[in-house]
Design a protein around this motif. Structure first.
Motif, PDB file in Angstrom:
ATOM      1  N   GLU A 198      81.307  25.246   1.504  1.00 42.69           N
ATOM      2  CA  GLU A 198      81.134  26.701   1.394  1.00 42.69           C
ATOM      3  C   GLU A 198      82.453  27.427   1.604  1.00 42.69           C
ATOM      4  O   GLU A 198      82.745  28.422   0.931  1.00 42.69           O
ATOM      5  N   TRP A 237      78.467  20.753   4.959  1.00 42.91           N
ATOM      6  CA  TRP A 237      78.304  21.697   3.860  1.00 42.91           C
ATOM      7  C   TRP A 237      79.126  22.961   4.071  1.00 42.91           C
ATOM      8  O   TRP A 237      79.540  23.601   3.103  1.00 42.91           O
ATOM      9  N   ASP A 238      79.376  23.315   5.355  1.00 40.17           N
ATOM     10  CA  ASP A 238      80.150  24.547   5.573  1.00 40.17           C
ATOM     11  C   ASP A 238      81.591  24.392   5.107  1.00 40.17           C
ATOM     12  O   ASP A 238      82.249  25.382   4.768  1.00 40.17           O
ATOM     13  N   ASP A 258      76.980  21.228  -8.467  1.00 37.32           N
ATOM     14  CA  ASP A 258      76.011  22.182  -9.017  1.00 37.32           C
ATOM     15  C   ASP A 258      75.851  23.396  -8.113  1.00 37.32           C
ATOM     16  O   ASP A 258      75.688  24.521  -8.586  1.00 37.32           O
ATOM     17  N   ARG A 259      75.873  23.171  -6.787  1.00 33.36           N
ATOM     18  CA  ARG A 259      75.628  24.266  -5.839  1.00 33.36           C
ATOM     19  C   ARG A 259      76.860  25.140  -5.632  1.00 33.36           C
ATOM     20  O   ARG A 259      76.754  26.364  -5.525  1.00 33.36           O
ATOM     21  N   TYR A 260      78.042  24.516  -5.563  1.00 31.83           N
ATOM     22  CA  TYR A 260      79.235  25.259  -5.153  1.00 31.83           C
ATOM     23  C   TYR A 260      80.400  25.174  -6.137  1.00 31.83           C
ATOM     24  O   TYR A 260      81.337  25.960  -6.031  1.00 31.83           O
ATOM     25  N   GLU A 293      75.327  17.083  -6.900  1.00 37.27           N
ATOM     26  CA  GLU A 293      74.547  18.163  -6.292  1.00 37.27           C
ATOM     27  C   GLU A 293      75.485  19.210  -5.689  1.00 37.27           C
ATOM     28  O   GLU A 293      75.257  20.420  -5.828  1.00 37.27           O
ATOM     29  N   ALA A 294      76.544  18.736  -5.001  1.00 34.49           N
ATOM     30  CA  ALA A 294      77.507  19.671  -4.412  1.00 34.49           C
ATOM     31  C   ALA A 294      78.205  20.489  -5.490  1.00 34.49           C
ATOM     32  O   ALA A 294      78.439  21.694  -5.321  1.00 34.49           O
ATOM     33  N   ARG A 346      84.388  27.261  -1.521  1.00 34.92           N
ATOM     34  CA  ARG A 346      83.887  28.244  -2.492  1.00 34.92           C
ATOM     35  C   ARG A 346      84.363  29.649  -2.144  1.00 34.92           C
ATOM     36  O   ARG A 346      84.777  30.426  -3.016  1.00 34.92           O
TER      37      ARG A 346
END
Length: 415
Positions: free
Chosen positions: A107, A103-104, A78-80, A75-76, A110
């Motif tokens: 981010e 999650w930050d 796919d998102r980032y 999932e991570a 990314r």
């Protein structure tokens, strides 16, 4: 590998040099590997063991699918992206320490990959006409400085990776790439890249491309997909990035003088930018600044970087003096290690309007401070609230108090 037969694969791959593992299976797996290898081959299976921590959830709990504390890495990704996840978990983490998953952090990984991508795109856009990329000895101060800083970054990365401190190596390379290369060097050379002097433009192109090439090689173990994707567009590339040689510090010139000279220049630029931000000076407004510099070495450095000061601090006038002066009323003042800076604000902003804005902010923050202090003085809150909530309230009160003192100082500046 063909054991117990003495196959070529067994001779090549066994024993190995390094085992990377978590501390939770040292007894269950690592020790048993040593026992079995010594028993059946008479050899240790590896020379060194790098023991890393566990990835835990944001509260520090061990990840568990049944308890719902786990994070699906797919999932991570796919998102980032895989690079963002890898770098977010790795950068700044000390060897052996557990990592709390936030999650930050992903981010941030990314955002760093995006920063590198944009720097590479800028380099390609501004060096496409570089037909003879033969490096010359750097002449301009920013070129000398960035190559010296690149040399130090390689030396530090070599030292940290040599002792298997992967997290600190990633953090140091991020600091070089984001701060020194992108935030400073690229901004410093934009005038030359867009200027009319072909020699100055070519030297900036050569240095920028040379520095970005080494940066991609240094970051490839930490951001393999992003760097390899960039490499496919790189001029005169040969094969895959992962097959190129690791940069050697000795290939880049040491220049302690350039490093010393750039320090006061960057400090003054940073101080003037802070003044502009704190007093809401519009970006298009060109300021004037007075620098009081007593030290001869600092004065020479600032004079050498005068054009850079004007360019990056958004100035239309810069005056350097050796004796202390009385700045005009309504001037903001900042102090660096080697200079006192005065920026008159009257021609840049409406002082009365800015003072009213700051008074409103100060009144709001004063109310926040009072609310926090009332909470922290309440025994019921201290006894019943969770420790982390109390700690958060104390932190909020301290931050508000610091902000309040800063706003009061701004009001005094505005008169």
């Amino acid at each position: 590998l063909g054991w117990p037969a003495a196959t070529a694969d067994l001779g090549y791959f066994f024993p190995t040099s390094l085992l990377v593992t978590g501390y939770d299976i040292i007894f269950f797996w690592v020790a048993r590997m040593v026992f079995m290898s010594l028993e059946f081959t008479g050899k240790l299976p590896f020379d060194r063991v790098l023991i890393h921590g566990l990835v835990r959830d944001a509260q520090g709990r061990k990840m568990s699918k049944s308890k719902g504390t786990g994070v699906d890495p797919l999932e991570a990704v796919d998102r980032y992206g895989a690079d963002a996840l890898r770098f977010g978990l790795l950068a700044g983490n000390a060897p052996g320490n557990d990592v709390r998953f936030h999650w930050d952090r992903v981010e941030h990984g990314r955002n760093f990959a995006n920063k590198l991508w944009n720097a590479a795109r800028f380099t390609l856009m501004n060096s496409g006409d570089l037909d003879d990329p033969v490096m010359e000895a750097p002449v301009e101060l920013p070129d000398r400085w960035i190559l010296a800083r690149l040399r130090r970054a390689i030396e530090e990365a070599d030292r940290l990776l040599g002792r298997l401190d992967l997290g600190e190596a990633a953090r140091r390379l991020e600091d070089f790439t984001w701060t020194e290369l992108c935030d400073w060097y690229i901004e410093l050379v934009k005038v030359r890249l867009h200027g009319q002097d072909p020699g100055a433009r070519r030297r900036a192109q050569l240095t920028l491309r040379r520095t970005l090439t080494a940066t991609l090689q240094l970051l490839h173990p930490f951001l393999p997909f992003a760097t390899e994707a960039i490499w496919q567009h790189w001029p005169a590339r040969t094969g895959l990035l992962c097959r190129t040689l690791w940069p050697r510090a000795g290939d880049y010139p040491a220049d302690a003088e350039a490093e010393r000279t750039m320090v006061p220049i960057m400090e003054v630029i940073r101080a003037i930018r802070t003044i502009r931000s704190e007093f809401n000076v519009p970006p298009a407004s060109r300021a004037t600044a007075w620098l009081v510099v007593a030290d001869d070495q600092v004065a020479r450095a600032l004079e050498a970087g005068r054009d850079h000061l004007v360019q990056l601090a958004g100035l239309e006038g810069l005056t350097m003096v050796r004796e202390a002066i009385s700045p005009p009323k309504g001037s903001a003042t900042a102090i660096t290690a080697g200079a006192q800076i005065h920026v008159p604000l009257r021609e840049l902003i409406d002082l009365d309007r800015e003072a009213d804005r700051i008074r409103r902010q100060l009144a709001s923050i004063t109310r926040e401070v009072e609310r926090s202090r009332q909470k922290l003085a309440d025994p019921q809150f201290l006894n019943r609230a969770p420790a982390e909530v109390v700690a958060k309230e104390r932190e909020r009160e301290q931050e508000s108090a610091v902000r309040s003192e800063k706003l009061e100082r701004y009001l005094r500046t505005l008169g």
